[in-house]
Enzyme design. Structure first.
Site, PDB file in Angstrom:
ATOM      1  N   HIS A 127       3.827  73.821  16.708  1.00 49.90           N
ATOM      2  CA  HIS A 127       4.256  73.738  15.305  1.00 49.90           C
ATOM      3  C   HIS A 127       5.789  73.758  15.289  1.00 49.90           C
ATOM      4  O   HIS A 127       6.411  74.327  16.194  1.00 49.90           O
ATOM      5  CB  HIS A 127       3.701  74.986  14.601  1.00 49.90           C
ATOM      6  CG  HIS A 127       3.899  75.051  13.132  1.00 49.90           C
ATOM      7  ND1 HIS A 127       5.070  75.480  12.550  1.00 49.90           N
ATOM      8  CD2 HIS A 127       3.059  74.779  12.105  1.00 49.90           C
ATOM      9  CE1 HIS A 127       4.940  75.474  11.236  1.00 49.90           C
ATOM     10  NE2 HIS A 127       3.724  75.042  10.941  1.00 49.90           N
ATOM     11  N   ASP A 204       2.269  81.751  20.170  1.00 47.46           N
ATOM     12  CA  ASP A 204       2.191  81.595  18.726  1.00 47.46           C
ATOM     13  C   ASP A 204       0.729  81.778  18.339  1.00 47.46           C
ATOM     14  O   ASP A 204      -0.108  80.915  18.612  1.00 47.46           O
ATOM     15  CB  ASP A 204       2.709  80.185  18.373  1.00 47.46           C
ATOM     16  CG  ASP A 204       2.494  79.833  16.912  1.00 47.46           C
ATOM     17  OD1 ASP A 204       1.760  80.551  16.217  1.00 47.46           O
ATOM     18  OD2 ASP A 204       3.055  78.807  16.475  1.00 47.46           O
ATOM     19  N   GLN A 207      -2.707  80.560  14.375  1.00 52.06           N
ATOM     20  CA  GLN A 207      -4.042  80.011  14.106  1.00 52.06           C
ATOM     21  C   GLN A 207      -5.118  80.708  14.923  1.00 52.06           C
ATOM     22  O   GLN A 207      -6.281  80.311  14.863  1.00 52.06           O
ATOM     23  CB  GLN A 207      -4.067  78.499  14.418  1.00 52.06           C
ATOM     24  CG  GLN A 207      -3.116  77.682  13.585  1.00 52.06           C
ATOM     25  CD  GLN A 207      -3.504  77.647  12.106  1.00 52.06           C
ATOM     26  OE1 GLN A 207      -4.632  77.954  11.718  1.00 52.06           O
ATOM     27  NE2 GLN A 207      -2.557  77.272  11.263  1.00 52.06           N
ATOM     28  N   LYS A 230      -2.583  83.807   6.598  1.00 51.42           N
ATOM     29  CA  LYS A 230      -3.637  82.925   7.121  1.00 51.42           C
ATOM     30  C   LYS A 230      -4.882  83.715   7.495  1.00 51.42           C
ATOM     31  O   LYS A 230      -5.857  83.153   7.981  1.00 51.42           O
ATOM     32  CB  LYS A 230      -3.128  82.179   8.359  1.00 51.42           C
ATOM     33  CG  LYS A 230      -1.998  81.192   8.057  1.00 51.42           C
ATOM     34  CD  LYS A 230      -1.616  80.460   9.306  1.00 51.42           C
ATOM     35  CE  LYS A 230      -0.260  79.781   9.212  1.00 51.42           C
ATOM     36  NZ  LYS A 230      -0.281  78.544   8.461  1.00 51.42           N
ATOM     37  N   CYS A 369       3.493  69.863  10.091  1.00 57.12           N
ATOM     38  CA  CYS A 369       4.614  70.492  10.818  1.00 57.12           C
ATOM     39  C   CYS A 369       4.467  70.296  12.317  1.00 57.12           C
ATOM     40  O   CYS A 369       4.769  71.196  13.113  1.00 57.12           O
ATOM     41  CB  CYS A 369       4.745  71.981  10.497  1.00 57.12           C
ATOM     42  SG  CYS A 369       5.103  72.309   8.787  1.00 57.12           S
TER      43      CYS A 369
HETATM   44  N1  PMP Z   1       2.549  78.237  14.056  1.00 60.93           N
HETATM   45  C1  PMP Z   1       1.396  77.650  13.719  1.00 60.93           C
HETATM   46  C2  PMP Z   1       0.469  77.175  14.803  1.00 60.93           C
HETATM   47  C3  PMP Z   1       1.073  77.495  12.370  1.00 60.93           C
HETATM   48  O1  PMP Z   1      -0.068  76.893  12.029  1.00 60.93           O
HETATM   49  C4  PMP Z   1       1.968  77.972  11.386  1.00 60.93           C
HETATM   50  C5  PMP Z   1       1.674  77.810   9.915  1.00 60.93           C
HETATM   51  N2  PMP Z   1       1.275  76.537   9.529  1.00 60.93           N
HETATM   52  C6  PMP Z   1       3.144  78.589  11.802  1.00 60.93           C
HETATM   53  C7  PMP Z   1       3.396  78.716  13.144  1.00 60.93           C
HETATM   54  C8  PMP Z   1       4.132  79.123  10.819  1.00 60.93           C
HETATM   55  O2  PMP Z   1       3.591  80.187  10.090  1.00 60.93           O
HETATM   56  P1  PMP Z   1       4.350  80.780   8.830  1.00 60.93           P
HETATM   57  O3  PMP Z   1       4.684  79.609   7.957  1.00 60.93           O
HETATM   58  O4  PMP Z   1       3.353  81.700   8.214  1.00 60.93           O
HETATM   59  O5  PMP Z   1       5.567  81.473   9.338  1.00 60.93           O
END
Ligand code: PMP
Length: 411
Positions: A127, A204, A207, A230, A369
């Protein structure tokens, strides 16, 4: 990991008042959980109770409410530590979310540990929030970024870790579960390979923490970051877990109240971790709400949640195979989480998402993203349906009806 005890989805849905509504004249079918999940009554009630009975600033006050707020906040830290199998609550830093957790490591650990010519190894599944902070760090230090590719089935090319990991690799950043394809990466294996060259590893978990049982000790990484919103928790709160000795070595990320011991005009001394990284009044209420979300998820059981979502994806793939032009982009197998990223003939994902929205179905369309991944796949965007514990086969059926309606509409 699969278990035969099925979830009582009707009872679970009833815990989420937001799902009980019509959107554009249809029952809401919420399939945008990888972006953000909905909140059960237990979490909303915890927030309400905290604000109605216990709120005050933490750590500083010598009065009853401040004591209660501090206990609730530190209790949430201990709860989060248990959720991920951390050795000690002090290894849990509360942050705004995954993004802030990764930025904290890049800013506070990075400059002391990277020099010109060092390497940061990422993957094409990352991401943007596990790419851009490392780019900023590379620009500051003269380090280089490298990236592990995927094969056409959406799985990481594990053989490339052996090629790309070198003695210059200082940091490996890898997502536990891909938000775009649903791939569950073999993080234990990746960490073991990184450790052979002495690299530090950040996983990370944005998910993964909402959907799988997590044990940071078993993963073997150095940092693990995830977001509350999430996983049935509030927005604006997340966790950065770090190994105690690394957190102790790291410089503060931000300066201010709460994180100091003694302040003189010219210099200050800092509290130990995690307070050293929590400058200013923390997000007490949402940390307490996140702890309630963790209770809620663990009461149901993360293994059961994962098995349920896996089953929904398998069903969706079965139904999708009957739809002309449907092409799933994720891996097929046990290493697949509840994310369904797909193409539907030449219908643009934004057009498709709009048709689905007109039928009350919430999905996401775009690059999620993950622009480097989209480039790798040769696509500008995909349509993504992502499942959570309150979705069921009816939701998949409604989605498939929507896809067929879109085909008709655009033909
Ligand atoms: N890493 C991953 C794999 C994600 O799916 C997301 C959220 N879409 C993020 C990081 C970023 O998370 P946040 O916007 O809650 O900081």
């Amino acid at each position: 990991m699969k278990t035969s005890t099925r979830l009582d989805i009707k009872a679970i849905k009833a815990e989420f008042p937001i799902l009980d509504q019509e959107v554009n004249g249809h029952r809401l079918v919420y399939l945008d959980n990888a972006a953000s999940s909905q909140k059960p009554r237990a979490v909303v009630a915890t927030l309400e109770r905290y604000y109605e009975r216990d709120h005050a600033n933490v750590h500083r006050g010598i009065h009853e409410l401040s004591t209660r707020a501090t206990q609730a906040y530190e209790g949430a830290r201990a709860r989060a530590a248990r959720y991920i199998g951390a050795g000690e609550p002090e290894e849990v830093v509360f942050v705004r979310g995954t993004t802030e957790g990764i930025n904290l490591v890049a800013s506070a650990w990075g400059p002391e540990n990277l020099r010109e010519g060092d390497e940061i190894l990422l993957t094409v599944l990352e991401h943007h929030s596990n790419i851009v902070p490392w780019q900023l760090l590379a620009q500051r230090t003269g380090a280089h970024l490298k990236s592990v590719d995927i094969s056409d089935d959406g799985r990481l090319r594990l053989d490339q870790f052996d090629e790309l990991l070198t003695r210059r690799t200082r940091l490996v950043g890898v997502t536990h579960v891909s938000n775009a394809l649903g791939t569950i990466n073999p993080v234990e294996e990746i960490v073991a390979a990184a450790k052979r060259v002495g690299a530090t590893v950040l996983v990370d978990g944005a998910q993964a923490a909402p959907h799988l049982p997590i044990d940071v000790g078993a993963v073997g990484c150095d940092f693990y970051a995830f977001s509350g919103h999430k996983m049935c928790g509030p927005t604006g709160i997340g966790v950065l877990w770090g190994r105690r000795e690394l957190l102790e070595e790291m410089a503060p990320y931000q300066g201010g109240g709460e994180m100091i011991e003694i302040v003189e005009l010219e210099r200050s001394t800092y509290k130990p971790a995690p307070q050293k990284f929590e400058a200013g009044t923390p997000n007490v209420a949402d940390a307490v709400g996140l702890a309630a979300a963790m209770d809620y998820l663990e009461d149901i059981g993360l293994e059961r949640i994962h098995a349920h979502e896996h089953d929904l994806v398998a069903y969706a793939l079965e139904r999708g195979a009957e739809i002309p032009g449907f092409r799933d982009l994720g891996p097929v197998g046990d290493d697949r989480a509840g994310v369904l990223s797909f193409e539907l003939g030449d219908i643009h994902p934004h057009d498709l998402a709009q048709v689905l929205d007109s039928r009350g179905i919430a999905v996401r369309a775009g690059h999620h993203c993950n622009q480097p991944l989209m480039r790798r796949l040769g696509l500008g965007a995909t349509t993504r349906a992502s499942f959570y514990l309150y979705n069921d086969r009816d939701d998949v059926d409604v989605l498939c009806e929507g896809l067929n309606a879109a085909i008709e509409f655009f033909s």
